[in-house]
Design a protein around this motif. Sequence first.
Motif, mmCIF file in Angstrom:
data_model
loop_
_atom_site.group_PDB
_atom_site.id
_atom_site.type_symbol
_atom_site.label_atom_id
_atom_site.label_comp_id
_atom_site.label_asym_id
_atom_site.label_seq_id
_atom_site.Cartn_x
_atom_site.Cartn_y
_atom_site.Cartn_z
ATOM 1 N N GLN A 98 -13.209 -5.648 4.709
ATOM 2 C CA GLN A 98 -12.726 -4.278 4.644
ATOM 3 C C GLN A 98 -13.444 -3.499 3.546
ATOM 4 N N GLU B 20 -12.824 -0.568 0.893
ATOM 5 C CA GLU B 20 -11.739 0.142 0.209
ATOM 6 C C GLU B 20 -12.299 1.242 -0.685
ATOM 7 N N ASN C 248 4.537 11.372 0.258
ATOM 8 C CA ASN C 248 3.682 10.834 1.313
ATOM 9 C C ASN C 248 2.485 11.725 1.630
ATOM 10 N N ARG D 234 -5.795 11.157 7.829
ATOM 11 C CA ARG D 234 -5.094 10.149 8.628
ATOM 12 C C ARG D 234 -5.525 10.201 10.094
ATOM 13 N N SER E 96 -7.465 7.259 12.160
ATOM 14 C CA SER E 96 -6.802 6.666 13.317
ATOM 15 C C SER E 96 -7.690 6.716 14.549
ATOM 16 N N ASN F 207 -5.477 1.199 14.354
ATOM 17 C CA ASN F 207 -4.566 0.683 13.331
ATOM 18 C C ASN F 207 -5.249 -0.269 12.362
ATOM 19 N N ARG F 208 -6.588 -0.371 12.453
ATOM 20 C CA ARG F 208 -7.317 -1.241 11.518
ATOM 21 C C ARG F 208 -7.612 -0.535 10.203
ATOM 22 N N THR G 42 -6.167 2.144 7.057
ATOM 23 C CA THR G 42 -4.938 2.649 6.447
ATOM 24 C C THR G 42 -5.272 3.679 5.377
ATOM 25 N N PHE G 43 -4.324 4.584 5.149
ATOM 26 C CA PHE G 43 -4.470 5.584 4.086
ATOM 27 C C PHE G 43 -3.099 5.837 3.480
ATOM 28 N N ASP G 44 -3.028 5.800 2.164
ATOM 29 C CA ASP G 44 -1.778 6.138 1.490
ATOM 30 C C ASP G 44 -2.085 6.780 0.153
#
Length: 343
Positions: free
Chosen positions: A284, A286, A301, A311, A315, A320-321, A323-325
Motif C-alpha cells: 500500500q 500511504e 469526518n 473520497r 472510490s 474499497n481498496r 481509504t481516506f480519513d
Amino acid sequence: MFKQISKYWWCQMLGWTAYFSVNTFFAITFSNKVPGIFHYVNVLVFMAFGLISTHLFRNIIHRFNWVNYSFEKQLLLFFAMLTGTGILLYLGYYFVLSFVWKGKAMFAPVFVGIASSFIITAIWWLIYFIWHYIERNRSSQVGQLQLETTVKELELKTIKAQLNPHFIFNALNSIRALVDENPQRARTAITELSNILRSSMATEKAETVSLENELNIVKDYLALEHIRFEERLSVQYEIDPDTLEMPVPPMMLQTLVENAIKHGISRMISGGTVFITSRLIGMQHEITIENTGQIVENNINGHGFGLQSTRQRLSLLFGNRATFDIRNKDEKTVEARVVMPLL
C-alpha cells in the motif's frame, strides 16, 4: 413477493429444478417407465445437499472478499470450492440415504455418486465464477465511465472550490505587493500561480498523475502561501523516493494541503507547520498531511467539497481498496491520511 427474491436464489431454484427435470427425463427414457419413489427420494436428497453445500461454501468465500483476488488465486479457489462442495455433497447424500434405506442399495454406487457430485458442483461453480467475472468486468467499465464523467465535472468545480476566488485574490494581492519590492520574486510567483491553474485545467485529461508531479504543484502552492504567511508557515517533507512514481488522483494532494492551510494554519495566530509524508507500507501507498490546528467536533469526518471529491475519486479509482480519513491526531495536530493499493 417475487421481486424480493435475489438473482442468486432465482438461479439456485431454476438450476436445481432443471437438474431434477433432466434427471427424471433420462430415468424415464432409459427405463421406459415412470420412476418410483426411490428415484424421487434419491434425487431430492441429492438436490438438498447440493443446495446446502454450494450455499455454505459461497458464504465462506464471500467473507474473504474473493472478487478482489488475482486470477491465479481465483483459479485455486475454484478447485478448492469444487473439492469441498463435492465431498460435502456426496457424504451428506450417502449418509442420509443409508439411514433412509437402512443399508439397502437404493442409490448409485460409490464411484458413480462421487463422479456425479463433482460433475454437478463443477458446473455450478463454473457458472458462478464466470457470472461474477462478467459482472466485475461490466462494473469496471461502468466505473470507468463514471470516473471519466466525474473528472470532467470536476474541472470547473476544482477552479471554483479547490482553487477558490479567495485564494486567487490573496495570491494576486501578495504578488502585487512584491512588484515594487522584489520584481524577480513577483515574476516567480506569477509562474507558480500559472502552474497551479494549468494543472487544475488538465484534470479532465488524466485519471491519475505521478506523486512527483503532484508535489511540484503543492510546492508552487505553498510558495505562494509563504508570501502571505511568511514565518507563520513552516513546511516539512518526508517523501520516500520509491513513491515518487506512484499514481495518485490529480489535485488530490493539493486539495488536502489547501484544506490544512485554510482550516488549520490560517486560524492560528502564531501560524503552524504542514508536514507531508509519503511512504510504502507493504502493498500500500500511504500519504499523510499533518497540520497545526484542530477539527471542531461536528465536522470531525470532514464533509467539505474538497474532502468529498477526494473520497469519490479514490472510490472510483480503487474501490474499497483505498481509504481516506481525517482526524485530530492530538490536541494540537490534525492528520489527513490516504491509503492506496499499489497498482
